[in-house]
Design a protein around this motif. Structure first.
Motif, PDB file in Angstrom:
ATOM      1  N   MET A 183       0.843  -1.303  -0.070  1.00  0.00           N
ATOM      2  CA  MET A 183       0.136  -0.227   0.155  1.00  0.00           C
ATOM      3  C   MET A 183       0.733   1.192  -0.122  1.00  0.00           C
ATOM      4  SD  MET A 183      -3.476  -0.660  -0.054  1.00  0.00           S
ATOM      5  CE  MET A 183      -2.921  -1.793  -1.270  1.00  0.00           C
ATOM      6  N   THR A 184       1.992   1.307  -0.103  1.00  0.00           N
ATOM      7  CA  THR A 184       2.931   2.251  -0.324  1.00  0.00           C
ATOM      8  C   THR A 184       2.541   3.211  -1.211  1.00  0.00           C
ATOM      9  OG1 THR A 184       4.766   1.046   0.586  1.00  0.00           O
ATOM     10  CG2 THR A 184       5.453   3.078  -0.316  1.00  0.00           C
ATOM     11  N   GLY A 185       2.223   4.545  -0.749  1.00  0.00           N
ATOM     12  CA  GLY A 185       1.983   5.653  -1.846  1.00  0.00           C
ATOM     13  C   GLY A 185       0.417   5.487  -2.375  1.00  0.00           C
ATOM     14  N   VAL A 186      -0.150   4.310  -1.873  1.00  0.00           N
ATOM     15  CA  VAL A 186      -1.764   4.163  -2.286  1.00  0.00           C
ATOM     16  C   VAL A 186      -2.629   5.173  -1.382  1.00  0.00           C
ATOM     17  CG1 VAL A 186      -3.621   2.750  -2.686  1.00  0.00           C
ATOM     18  CG2 VAL A 186      -1.308   1.846  -3.086  1.00  0.00           C
ATOM     19  N   PRO A 187      -3.301   6.022  -1.939  1.00  0.00           N
ATOM     20  CA  PRO A 187      -4.200   6.911  -1.102  1.00  0.00           C
ATOM     21  C   PRO A 187      -5.329   6.462  -0.675  1.00  0.00           C
ATOM     22  CG  PRO A 187      -4.551   7.345  -3.539  1.00  0.00           C
ATOM     23  CD  PRO A 187      -3.526   6.423  -3.557  1.00  0.00           C
ATOM     24  N   ALA A 188      -5.794   6.853   0.351  1.00  0.00           N
ATOM     25  CA  ALA A 188      -7.026   6.373   0.939  1.00  0.00           C
ATOM     26  C   ALA A 188      -8.111   5.828   0.363  1.00  0.00           C
ATOM     27  CB  ALA A 188      -7.446   7.183   2.205  1.00  0.00           C
ATOM     28  N   TYR A 189      -8.560   6.864  -0.678  1.00  0.00           N
ATOM     29  CA  TYR A 189      -9.823   6.606  -1.497  1.00  0.00           C
ATOM     30  C   TYR A 189      -9.416   5.319  -2.510  1.00  0.00           C
ATOM     31  CZ  TYR A 189      -7.484   9.348  -5.143  1.00  0.00           C
ATOM     32  OH  TYR A 189      -6.641  10.022  -5.916  1.00  0.00           O
ATOM     33  N   ARG A 190      -8.377   4.755  -2.611  1.00  0.00           N
ATOM     34  CA  ARG A 190      -7.980   3.707  -3.367  1.00  0.00           C
ATOM     35  C   ARG A 190      -7.769   2.497  -2.818  1.00  0.00           C
ATOM     36  NH1 ARG A 190      -8.071   5.028  -8.535  1.00  0.00           N
ATOM     37  NH2 ARG A 190      -7.573   7.019  -9.307  1.00  0.00           N
ATOM     38  N   ARG A 191      -8.030   2.503  -1.671  1.00  0.00           N
ATOM     39  CA  ARG A 191      -7.639   1.150  -0.693  1.00  0.00           C
ATOM     40  C   ARG A 191      -9.233   0.497  -0.558  1.00  0.00           C
ATOM     41  NH1 ARG A 191      -2.790   2.098   3.509  1.00  0.00           N
ATOM     42  NH2 ARG A 191      -1.620   3.459   2.007  1.00  0.00           N
ATOM     43  N   PRO A 192      -9.048  -0.859  -0.340  1.00  0.00           N
ATOM     44  CA  PRO A 192     -10.545  -1.723  -0.211  1.00  0.00           C
ATOM     45  C   PRO A 192     -10.873  -1.560   1.405  1.00  0.00           C
ATOM     46  CG  PRO A 192      -8.552  -3.159  -0.341  1.00  0.00           C
ATOM     47  CD  PRO A 192      -7.974  -1.709  -0.512  1.00  0.00           C
ATOM     48  N   VAL A 193     -10.708  -0.378   1.931  1.00  0.00           N
ATOM     49  CA  VAL A 193     -11.095  -0.340   3.246  1.00  0.00           C
ATOM     50  C   VAL A 193     -12.002   0.766   3.637  1.00  0.00           C
ATOM     51  CG1 VAL A 193      -8.949  -1.118   4.156  1.00  0.00           C
ATOM     52  CG2 VAL A 193      -9.117   1.252   4.119  1.00  0.00           C
ATOM     53  N   ASN A 194     -12.687   0.761   4.558  1.00  0.00           N
ATOM     54  CA  ASN A 194     -13.750   1.985   4.901  1.00  0.00           C
ATOM     55  C   ASN A 194     -13.610   2.004   6.552  1.00  0.00           C
ATOM     56  OD1 ASN A 194     -14.714   3.686   3.353  1.00  0.00           O
ATOM     57  ND2 ASN A 194     -16.717   2.324   2.685  1.00  0.00           N
ATOM     58  N   MET A 195     -14.056   3.207   6.924  1.00  0.00           N
ATOM     59  CA  MET A 195     -13.496   3.489   8.325  1.00  0.00           C
ATOM     60  C   MET A 195     -14.845   4.143   9.062  1.00  0.00           C
ATOM     61  SD  MET A 195     -10.183   5.446   9.898  1.00  0.00           S
ATOM     62  CE  MET A 195      -9.688   5.636  11.553  1.00  0.00           C
ATOM     63  N   VAL A 196     -14.884   3.638  10.246  1.00  0.00           N
ATOM     64  CA  VAL A 196     -16.175   4.069  11.056  1.00  0.00           C
ATOM     65  C   VAL A 196     -15.369   4.929  12.262  1.00  0.00           C
ATOM     66  CG1 VAL A 196     -18.127   3.868  12.642  1.00  0.00           C
ATOM     67  CG2 VAL A 196     -17.852   2.336  10.608  1.00  0.00           C
ATOM     68  N   PHE A 197     -15.779   6.374  12.327  1.00  0.00           N
ATOM     69  CA  PHE A 197     -14.941   7.279  13.276  1.00  0.00           C
ATOM     70  C   PHE A 197     -15.700   7.231  14.688  1.00  0.00           C
ATOM     71  CE2 PHE A 197     -13.820   8.741   8.922  1.00  0.00           C
ATOM     72  CZ  PHE A 197     -12.279   8.840   9.115  1.00  0.00           C
ATOM     73  N   GLN A 198     -14.952   7.730  15.661  1.00  0.00           N
ATOM     74  CA  GLN A 198     -15.453   7.928  16.850  1.00  0.00           C
ATOM     75  C   GLN A 198     -16.744   8.618  16.850  1.00  0.00           C
ATOM     76  OE1 GLN A 198     -12.468   8.605  19.956  1.00  0.00           O
ATOM     77  NE2 GLN A 198     -14.107   9.374  21.480  1.00  0.00           N
ATOM     78  N   HIS A 199     -16.639  10.093  16.252  1.00  0.00           N
ATOM     79  CA  HIS A 199     -17.982  10.670  16.451  1.00  0.00           C
ATOM     80  C   HIS A 199     -18.496  10.588  15.141  1.00  0.00           C
ATOM     81  CE1 HIS A 199     -16.494  12.273  20.077  1.00  0.00           C
ATOM     82  NE2 HIS A 199     -15.257  12.545  19.463  1.00  0.00           N
ATOM     83  N   TYR A 200     -18.539   9.536  14.381  1.00  0.00           N
ATOM     84  CA  TYR A 200     -19.386   9.061  13.155  1.00  0.00           C
ATOM     85  C   TYR A 200     -19.211   9.977  11.807  1.00  0.00           C
ATOM     86  CZ  TYR A 200     -21.481   6.995  17.037  1.00  0.00           C
ATOM     87  OH  TYR A 200     -21.889   6.507  18.378  1.00  0.00           O
ATOM     88  N   ALA A 201     -18.827  11.112  11.900  1.00  0.00           N
ATOM     89  CA  ALA A 201     -18.630  12.132  10.839  1.00  0.00           C
ATOM     90  C   ALA A 201     -19.718  11.848   9.922  1.00  0.00           C
ATOM     91  CB  ALA A 201     -17.174  11.796  10.108  1.00  0.00           C
ATOM     92  N   LEU A 202     -21.093  12.107  10.281  1.00  0.00           N
ATOM     93  CA  LEU A 202     -22.166  12.071   9.620  1.00  0.00           C
ATOM     94  C   LEU A 202     -22.478  13.393   9.088  1.00  0.00           C
ATOM     95  CD1 LEU A 202     -24.382   9.674  11.341  1.00  0.00           C
ATOM     96  CD2 LEU A 202     -23.310   8.992   9.279  1.00  0.00           C
ATOM     97  N   PHE A 203     -23.008  13.686   8.006  1.00  0.00           N
ATOM     98  CA  PHE A 203     -23.493  15.036   7.353  1.00  0.00           C
ATOM     99  C   PHE A 203     -24.813  15.513   8.008  1.00  0.00           C
ATOM    100  CE2 PHE A 203     -20.965  13.274   3.689  1.00  0.00           C
ATOM    101  CZ  PHE A 203     -19.809  14.108   3.738  1.00  0.00           C
TER     102      PHE A 203
END
Length: 372
Positions: free
Chosen positions: A81-101
């Motif tokens: 994953m060296t140099g691979v940006p977050a949006y191109r990785r096969p992962v998703n993240m749930v943050f502590q404060h959810y970060a909902l719109f």
């Protein structure tokens, strides 16, 4: 085993979804993660557990692509994953404060990531996948509800649906239950476990809550000062801690200074010698005995005579927990000890009161012994 076919040859899929190979992360002169190796099997639920500043969130951010290692390599599904940006990785993240719109409804929040995909998905496909994701977290009838109209647990499930709608290989959870009250947190722990089993994807949870880590995960990775102290199934971490830090941090532990003698015997501070099993890797000398509060047996009264087995103590404090009681004892020669006593039911013996004299004993085989 799943695999891919290249030039007519079946290449086996990697056994691990995530690997850290000699990974170090520094911020100037501060080393947040120091030369760690980690392998997360496919479909596992792994908890990164440790105190604040131990490096667990930095590890999560390196998996997600929000940070890059200073040295070493992070792999996801066998791919560097060296140099691979977050949006191109096969992962998703749930943050502590959810970060909902807050200005979007539930459906728009969950659909947001799908609308950023290229090539674009048609509106019907987006609606279908959003509907599936909401059903998965039991919010199928809440699509048009505003975020401010949702409870904390419902908002957490919206955040989960948004993270899962893109069908990631790995879901990263950054203390997602920290803002919930105890009863709701327990309910969400069960929901997350069920969801992970149903989906079969890899979950990586960051938490400083030992109960959360032990109750939810298949593997617990205990960290301290940027290093991994132990990685094992929850019961193994609790019952067989790798060192004194793990014994202290995971669960409650009494520390007793002692001297290890031949054959595994322990000489206690009051001069008493108690037999014990041989201690592998220890050759004798000063040691620290780590003893779980529930491993100590407690009874009212005093020792019956000279040479009687056990230790006398005085109850100094008591904490009533409903199904159990915790007692703080002053024990001559051993110091202050914490004892947990389970209650048998409404007809059980009355609780021991502060000031009462008690007798305590323990099986030496239940004691963990570490070099001082």
């Amino acid at each position: 085993m799943r695999g891919a076919r290249l030039s007519g040859v079946l290449v086996p899929a990697p056994e691990n979804d995530i690997e850290f190979r000699s990974v170090t992360k520094s911020y100037g002169s501060v080393v947040a993660v120091s030369d760690i190796d980690l392998a997360v099997p496919k479909g596992a639920f792994v908890a990164l557990l440790g105190p604040s500043g131990c490096g667990k969130t930095t590890c999560l951010r390196m998996i997600g692509g929000f940070e890059q290692p200073t040295a070493g390599e992070v792999l996801i599904a066998g791919a560097p994953m060296t140099g691979v940006p977050a949006y191109r990785r096969p992962v998703n993240m749930v943050f502590q404060h959810y970060a909902l719109f807050p200005h979007f409804d539930v459906e728009a929040n969950v659909a947001y990531g799908l609308k950023q995909m290229r090539p674009r998905l048609d509106a019907g496909e987006i609606r279908r996948r959003v509907g599936e994701a909401l059903e998965m977290v039991r919010l199928g009838t809440y699509a048009k509800r505003r975020i401010h109209e949702m409870s904390g647990g419902q908002q957490q499930r919206v955040a989960l649906a948004r993270a899962l709608v893109n069908k990631p290989s790995v879901l990263l959870l950054d203390e997602p239950l920290a803002a919930l009250d105890k009863k709701l947190r327990t309910a969400m722990q069960i929901e997350l476990q069920t969801l992970q089993r149903d989906l079969g994807i890899t979950f990586v949870l960051v938490t400083h809550d030992q109960e959360e880590a032990l109750s939810m995960s298949d593997l617990v990775c205990v960290m301290s000062a940027g290093r991994i102290r132990q990685i094992a199934p929850p019961q193994a971490v609790y019952d067989h801690p790798a060192d004194l830090f793990v014994a202290d941090f995971v669960g409650k532990t009494n520390r007793i200074a002692a001297v290890l003698e031949a054959g595994g015997a322990l000489r206690l501070p009051d001069g008493r010698v108690i037999a014990g099993p041989p201690r592998a890797g220890l050759s004798g000398g000063p040691v620290t005995v780590a003893l779980r509060p529930e491993a100590i047996r407690l009874s009212r009264g005093a020792l019956s005579g000279a040479g009687a087995a056990g230790f006398e103590g005085i109850v100094t404090h008591r904490i009533f927990l409903g199904s159990a009681a915790e007692y703080s004892l002053a024990v001559p020669g051993l110091g202050h000890l914490l004892v947990t006593a389970e209650r048998g039911g409404a007809g059980d013996a009355p609780l021991i009161e502060p000031g009462e004299r008690v007798v305590l004993s323990f099986d030496p085989a239940a004691a963990h012994v570490f070099p001082t």
